[in-house]
Design an enzyme around this catalytic site. Structure first.
Site, PDB file in Angstrom:
ATOM      1  N   TRP A 105       0.792  -1.221   0.000  1.00 43.57           N
ATOM      2  CA  TRP A 105       0.000   0.000   0.000  1.00 43.57           C
ATOM      3  C   TRP A 105       0.825   1.272   0.000  1.00 43.57           C
ATOM      4  O   TRP A 105       0.295   2.356  -0.226  1.00 43.57           O
ATOM      5  CB  TRP A 105      -0.942   0.030   1.209  1.00 43.57           C
ATOM      6  CG  TRP A 105      -0.355  -0.369   2.526  1.00 43.57           C
ATOM      7  CD1 TRP A 105      -0.471  -1.597   3.136  1.00 43.57           C
ATOM      8  CD2 TRP A 105       0.443   0.426   3.411  1.00 43.57           C
ATOM      9  NE1 TRP A 105       0.193  -1.598   4.340  1.00 43.57           N
ATOM     10  CE2 TRP A 105       0.761  -0.368   4.544  1.00 43.57           C
ATOM     11  CE3 TRP A 105       0.906   1.746   3.367  1.00 43.57           C
ATOM     12  CZ2 TRP A 105       1.530   0.103   5.595  1.00 43.57           C
ATOM     13  CZ3 TRP A 105       1.685   2.220   4.424  1.00 43.57           C
ATOM     14  CH2 TRP A 105       1.987   1.399   5.516  1.00 43.57           C
ATOM     15  N   ASN A 106       2.131   1.192   0.231  1.00 46.56           N
ATOM     16  CA  ASN A 106       2.899   2.426   0.405  1.00 46.56           C
ATOM     17  C   ASN A 106       3.282   3.111  -0.903  1.00 46.56           C
ATOM     18  O   ASN A 106       3.353   4.338  -0.955  1.00 46.56           O
ATOM     19  CB  ASN A 106       4.143   2.173   1.263  1.00 46.56           C
ATOM     20  CG  ASN A 106       5.024   1.080   0.700  1.00 46.56           C
ATOM     21  OD1 ASN A 106       4.560   0.125   0.094  1.00 46.56           O
ATOM     22  ND2 ASN A 106       6.324   1.208   0.909  1.00 46.56           N
ATOM     23  N   GLY A 131       5.677  -6.829   0.507  1.00 44.45           N
ATOM     24  CA  GLY A 131       4.876  -6.635   1.705  1.00 44.45           C
ATOM     25  C   GLY A 131       5.617  -7.104   2.935  1.00 44.45           C
ATOM     26  O   GLY A 131       6.857  -7.140   2.975  1.00 44.45           O
ATOM     27  N   LEU A 143      10.523  -7.908   0.909  1.00 45.47           N
ATOM     28  CA  LEU A 143       9.879  -7.818   2.218  1.00 45.47           C
ATOM     29  C   LEU A 143      10.407  -6.622   3.006  1.00 45.47           C
ATOM     30  O   LEU A 143      10.740  -5.598   2.438  1.00 45.47           O
ATOM     31  CB  LEU A 143      10.070  -9.136   2.963  1.00 45.47           C
ATOM     32  CG  LEU A 143       9.636 -10.389   2.180  1.00 45.47           C
ATOM     33  CD1 LEU A 143       9.948 -11.661   2.959  1.00 45.47           C
ATOM     34  CD2 LEU A 143       8.164 -10.321   1.812  1.00 45.47           C
ATOM     35  N   GLU A 146      10.654  -3.655  12.593  1.00 44.55           N
ATOM     36  CA  GLU A 146      10.311  -2.635  11.604  1.00 44.55           C
ATOM     37  C   GLU A 146       9.124  -1.803  12.107  1.00 44.55           C
ATOM     38  O   GLU A 146       8.037  -2.325  12.321  1.00 44.55           O
ATOM     39  CB  GLU A 146       9.976  -3.286  10.267  1.00 44.55           C
ATOM     40  CG  GLU A 146       9.836  -2.306   9.130  1.00 44.55           C
ATOM     41  CD  GLU A 146       9.695  -2.995   7.786  1.00 44.55           C
ATOM     42  OE1 GLU A 146      10.172  -2.442   6.782  1.00 44.55           O
ATOM     43  OE2 GLU A 146       9.099  -4.081   7.739  1.00 44.55           O
ATOM     44  N   GLU A 166      14.434  -7.132  -8.259  1.00 41.81           N
ATOM     45  CA  GLU A 166      13.584  -6.293  -9.088  1.00 41.81           C
ATOM     46  C   GLU A 166      14.450  -5.206  -9.715  1.00 41.81           C
ATOM     47  O   GLU A 166      15.469  -4.830  -9.157  1.00 41.81           O
ATOM     48  CB  GLU A 166      12.450  -5.690  -8.260  1.00 41.81           C
ATOM     49  CG  GLU A 166      11.563  -6.773  -7.654  1.00 41.81           C
ATOM     50  CD  GLU A 166      10.311  -6.216  -6.985  1.00 41.81           C
ATOM     51  OE1 GLU A 166      10.378  -5.119  -6.410  1.00 41.81           O
ATOM     52  OE2 GLU A 166       9.273  -6.906  -7.050  1.00 41.81           O
TER      53      GLU A 166
END
Length: 496
Positions: A157-158, A233, A256, A388, A465
């Protein structure tokens, strides 16, 4: 906060087989974290609709992948990048309204996402194999790089559009078809992005978006037609997805969490290091996996560094994220807001010294804001230094030697990113080699490039990525061996 005008509630639809599709599941209310009011509606997908999205992707896969020249995929991806650049403000406004990140950053992320699509488009017709010299001269051997098939991409969602680009760009360039499941907290920008896909001319079924709960997510990650899952996530959910995908032996990329160490050595240029540390933790309200949430500072300069950081932190302007003058917006949703405040309260009670911010200052801001917070005297093994927070909370930890700095930096279960601030070239290289992290920044922080691979180790996940490394993760090798001789083989003897 001043009075905020009422907004008309917007409606967003799923995207399946090239068509806007009304969800048939529960209604999701997207809440603007600045106003705390519902601004958009999204109806979730049912299992049947998730199945339809996979079926559409599977049907489109042969024509989009092996049968279509890479240059044709590249043309569509370049067109998509042009659209994204031209609509950056529109999409950034949606995302900032949905998750509270300031529009200066979301707009920059839209342009960077377009850059990612262009970079991967440039690689779409360059997925070559190679010939292999064999011992037997009568055998001709070569390799091919082929698309996997259907890829399920699950984003957080960020930074929905930026995270999607990290996955979607290489997946499309390699010839895969896609089912995206964005976070139900912030699905609006991804659903709007689906309209750009249609406008760019992608064939129906190549790109599909469904919004759903855990049941929908499990259906996507366990279906036999899915050839890869890529997830961004939390560690807990990442472990669940890895177990689910294992039932079909589906390969997984996991991006993650992190508890990144940003290390300032005694010889650092503090005019650069102090703003770099502030940006590393307070940009995006600290809601980023690469946040430099642990600031390791040489003991000889720790007071000077803390004073500089506190001064900058207290000058940060909190406010409406779509106002270009705002430096930091609210956190994305109420559950995250509560989690951050609990972590801040626990840090104070455990003995860390509050230099600025904290629970009381956060509550004075109102709404879903959390004040930029700095703790000193933080023990390396404390919860604040190990867990975190995913919010604007900085833990300052002093060190006395290079070896101690490396030991502290490597003392968590995470290994996503890290930073080094030094003017000593030898130190920069030697420490970078010793840090257990997928990314090491030297005299910079939170800097990205389309060409540079990104990913973590340990509980920060696996796989990469961006960069050519991401493109290769969405392909499989095939080996082809041809017997050029006219010999008749003995069927019971292996030929070498």
């Amino acid at each position: 906060m001043g009075a905020v005008p009422e907004q008309k509630i917007q409606e967003f639809s799923l995207h399946i087989a090239g068509q806007r599709t009304a969800g048939r599941g529960d209604l999701l209310e997207s809440v603007n974290p600045y106003t705390n009011k519902t601004w958009a509606h999204v109806r979730q997908a049912t299992i049947e609709q998730a199945d339809a999205a996979i079926a559409a992707a599977a049907k489109a896969a042969p024509a989009w992948g092996a049968a279509l020249p890479g240059i044709r995929r590249a043309e569509l991806m370049q067109r998509l990048a042009d659209i994204l650049d031209s609509r950056a403000e529109e999409l950034a406004t949606i995302e900032s309204t949905d998750n509270g990140k300031i529009i200066r950053e979301t707009k920059a992320q839209m342009h960077f996402s377009a850059r990612n699509y262009r970079f991967m488009a440039s690689m779409a017709d360059k997925l070559s194999g190679e010939t292999k010299p064999l011992d037997n001269p009568a055998l001709f051997d070569y390799t091919l790089r082929e698309p996997l098939g259907v890829a399920v991409l699950i984003t957080a969602w960020n930074s929905p559009i930026s995270l999607l680009a990290n996955k979607l760009a290489p997946a499309l360039a390699a010839g895969n078809t896609i089912v995206v499941k964005p976070s139900p907290f912030t699905a609006a920008s991804t659903l709007k992005f689906a309209e750009y896909i249609v406008e760019a001319g992608f064939p129906p079924g190549v790109f599909n978006v469904v919004v759903g709960d855990q049941e929908v997510g499990e259906y996507l990650t366990t279906d036999a037609r899915v050839d890869r899952v890529s997830f961004t996530g939390s560690v807990g959910v990442g472990k669940i997805i890895a177990r689910q995908a294992a039932d079909q032996l589906t390969p997984v990329t996991l991006e993650l969490g992190g508890k990144s160490a940003n290390i300032i050595f005694a010889d650092a240029d503090l005019d650069r290091a102090i703003p770099g540390a502030v940006s590393g933790i307070f940009a995006a309200s600290g809601q980023t996996c690469i946040a430099g949430s642990r600031l390791l500072v040489h003991r000889s300069i720790v007071d000077e560094v803390v004073d500089g950081i506190v001064k900058l932190a207290e000058s940060i302007r909190c406010g409406d994220p779509v106002d270009p003058a705002t430096d930091m917006g609210p956190v994305a949703h109420a559950r995250q807001h509560e989690h951050i405040l609990r972590m801040l309260a626990a840090a104070e009670s455990s003995g860390a010294r509050l230099a600025t911010g904290g629970v009381e200052a956060s509550e004075q801001l109102g709404g879903l804001f959390v004040a930029p917070t700095v703790f000193t005297d933080v023990k390396p093994d404390s919860d604040l230094a190990q867990q975190e927070v995913f919010g604007p909370a900085l833990a300052v930890i002093p060190f006395d030697s290079d070896d101690e700095a490396v030991e502290i930096a490597n003392s968590t279960e995470f290994g996503l990113a890290s930073g080094i601030w030094t003017q000593n070239l030898s130190r920069a290289h030697s420490v970078a080699k010793l840090l257990r992290a997928g990314t090491v920044w030297v005299n910079t922080y939170r800097t990205s490039a389309a060409q540079a691979p990104f990913g973590g180790v340990g509980h920060s996940g696996y796989g990469r990525e961006r960069g050519i490394e991401a493109l290769l993760e969405f392909t499989r090798f095939k080996n082809v061996m041809i017997d050029l001789s006219n010999d008749i083989r003995d069927p019971f003897t292996a030929r070498f």
